[in-house]
Structure formats: C-alpha cells, structure tokens
Design a protein around this motif. Sequence first.
Motif, mmCIF file in Angstrom:
data_model
loop_
_atom_site.group_PDB
_atom_site.id
_atom_site.type_symbol
_atom_site.label_atom_id
_atom_site.label_comp_id
_atom_site.label_asym_id
_atom_site.label_seq_id
_atom_site.Cartn_x
_atom_site.Cartn_y
_atom_site.Cartn_z
ATOM 1 N N UNK A 66 11.253 1.922 2.301
ATOM 2 C CA UNK A 66 11.627 3.084 2.678
ATOM 3 C C UNK A 66 10.424 3.899 3.548
ATOM 4 N N UNK A 67 9.427 3.559 2.526
ATOM 5 C CA UNK A 67 8.179 4.370 3.149
ATOM 6 C C UNK A 67 7.772 3.931 4.573
ATOM 7 N N UNK A 68 7.948 2.769 4.802
ATOM 8 C CA UNK A 68 7.648 2.410 6.390
ATOM 9 C C UNK A 68 8.801 2.395 7.369
ATOM 10 N N UNK B 74 16.854 -18.089 8.970
ATOM 11 C CA UNK B 74 16.986 -16.708 9.906
ATOM 12 C C UNK B 74 15.951 -15.786 9.152
ATOM 13 N N UNK B 75 15.428 -14.976 9.895
ATOM 14 C CA UNK B 75 14.450 -13.827 9.344
ATOM 15 C C UNK B 75 14.712 -12.808 10.504
ATOM 16 N N UNK B 76 15.013 -11.676 10.137
ATOM 17 C CA UNK B 76 15.260 -10.500 10.757
ATOM 18 C C UNK B 76 14.272 -9.326 10.368
ATOM 19 N N UNK B 77 13.442 -8.563 11.377
ATOM 20 C CA UNK B 77 12.760 -7.685 11.073
ATOM 21 C C UNK B 77 13.034 -6.270 11.900
ATOM 22 N N UNK B 78 13.313 -5.506 10.813
ATOM 23 C CA UNK B 78 14.233 -4.258 11.377
ATOM 24 C C UNK B 78 13.405 -3.103 11.191
ATOM 25 N N UNK B 79 13.137 -2.144 12.159
ATOM 26 C CA UNK B 79 12.288 -1.009 12.325
ATOM 27 C C UNK B 79 12.970 0.241 12.606
ATOM 28 N N UNK B 80 12.993 0.942 11.865
ATOM 29 C CA UNK B 80 13.811 2.354 12.239
ATOM 30 C C UNK B 80 13.224 2.978 13.232
ATOM 31 N N UNK C 178 0.876 -1.231 -0.079
ATOM 32 C CA UNK C 178 -0.160 -0.028 0.063
ATOM 33 C C UNK C 178 0.948 1.171 -0.080
ATOM 34 N N UNK C 179 1.889 1.149 0.657
ATOM 35 C CA UNK C 179 2.519 2.603 0.954
ATOM 36 C C UNK C 179 3.915 2.743 -0.117
ATOM 37 N N UNK C 180 4.609 1.676 -0.483
ATOM 38 C CA UNK C 180 5.566 1.817 -1.362
ATOM 39 C C UNK C 180 5.322 2.322 -2.782
ATOM 40 N N UNK C 181 5.894 3.330 -3.346
ATOM 41 C CA UNK C 181 5.466 3.852 -4.586
ATOM 42 C C UNK C 181 5.908 2.922 -5.929
ATOM 43 N N UNK C 182 6.608 2.164 -5.544
ATOM 44 C CA UNK C 182 7.164 1.332 -6.775
ATOM 45 C C UNK C 182 7.830 -0.059 -6.067
ATOM 46 N N UNK C 183 7.163 -1.424 -6.705
ATOM 47 C CA UNK C 183 7.799 -2.810 -6.466
ATOM 48 C C UNK C 183 8.036 -2.862 -4.868
#
Length: 192
Positions: A80-82, A161-167, A18-23
């Motif tokens: 980047x948008x999120x 392994x799956x890492x979720x990173x939130x700025x 929903x939030x990313x402008x492209x791809x």
Amino acid sequence: MTDDPIKLFDRWYAEAQVSEPNDANAMALATVDAEARPSVRMVLLKGHGPEGFVFYTNQRSRKATDIAGNPNVALLLHWKSLRRQVRIEGAVETVSDDLADAYFASRHPFSQLGAWASDQSAPLPDRETFEARFAEAQARFAGGDIPRPPHWSGYRLSPTRIEFWQDREFRLHERRLFTRVDGGWQDGLLYP
C-alpha cells in the motif's frame, strides 16, 4: 525497464522492505480444494529467486491439503505504501529437506515449538488445549535443539505468470505482465 521479472521483483521488494510499516513479505496465497472451492490466506514470503517463490507451512493444513490435490496456486503481494502489487501464478512443489531444515532452524524457538504444538487448521476446543500442547513441546525439547516436525515443510512456486501493477491517478493504472514461454519470459502491457 528490465525484461527479467525476477530482477524487477527484486527492485520492488527492496523498496517495499523500506517503505512498508509491517511485513513487506506478507502475501495472499490462493488455492482451490477438490471441489474447486477457492480459499485464500496470508503467508510470508521466505525466499525468492529465478527458481521461484518460497513459503513454509504445516503440511496437514488446509492450504497443504489443497495443494496436494491441485498444485496450481496464485500469490499476491500488495504494498500500500508504494501503491503497487505483484500477482504471481504457477505450480508449487515441496522444497528440499535441507532447505526446510535450514529455515526451520532459523526460526525463533517459540515458533519452532508452535509447529509441534499446532494441528494447523483443525478445530481447537479452547485456547488452553493449545497452550498445554505448547508446554508439552517445551518440556519435550527442553535444553536441546528443536527438530523440524515431519509434517512441516516449505513450498516453492515456479512462476508461469507475474503481473506488476502500479496504481495511477484516476484508476489509469499501469499493468505489466510477464508470461513464461519456452523457458524464457515474454512481456507486455495490460489495459488498466
């Protein structure tokens, strides 16, 4: 908070679409060659679920050659948008012919023809050579279905392994790591 990284990925991915402008499905794929030299490029996520994360490519490409020598790869999706990213590591294997055929059939005919015309990653003397090969493929398959080339398929990464990173502000990021253990998932936090 879920203890299932696939469900968390589903939620983050839906928000990115929903939030990313492209791809929103663009991801970096990192491989290593026989001399352990790393290589990274962008590919598109074309499927995911509990079994893994799927992308497609020419099996004569550099990435496929690297994978043939070492199936351990890493993926990175950055939204980047999120202000989020997801890092995924594991081994890949080729998807079934039925799955590859079904996805290939869903592609635009020009993308299908491009798969026949391109010697992906090989040196190209000039753009005209590729365009001539594309025209030859158009003539060859004119008026009919375009079959999947025998050198084109998909790969599924089975994550370990799956890492979720939130700025977060001031680089005080939030990092959550899921690690595959005995068929299940163990999770914990990492320092920023």
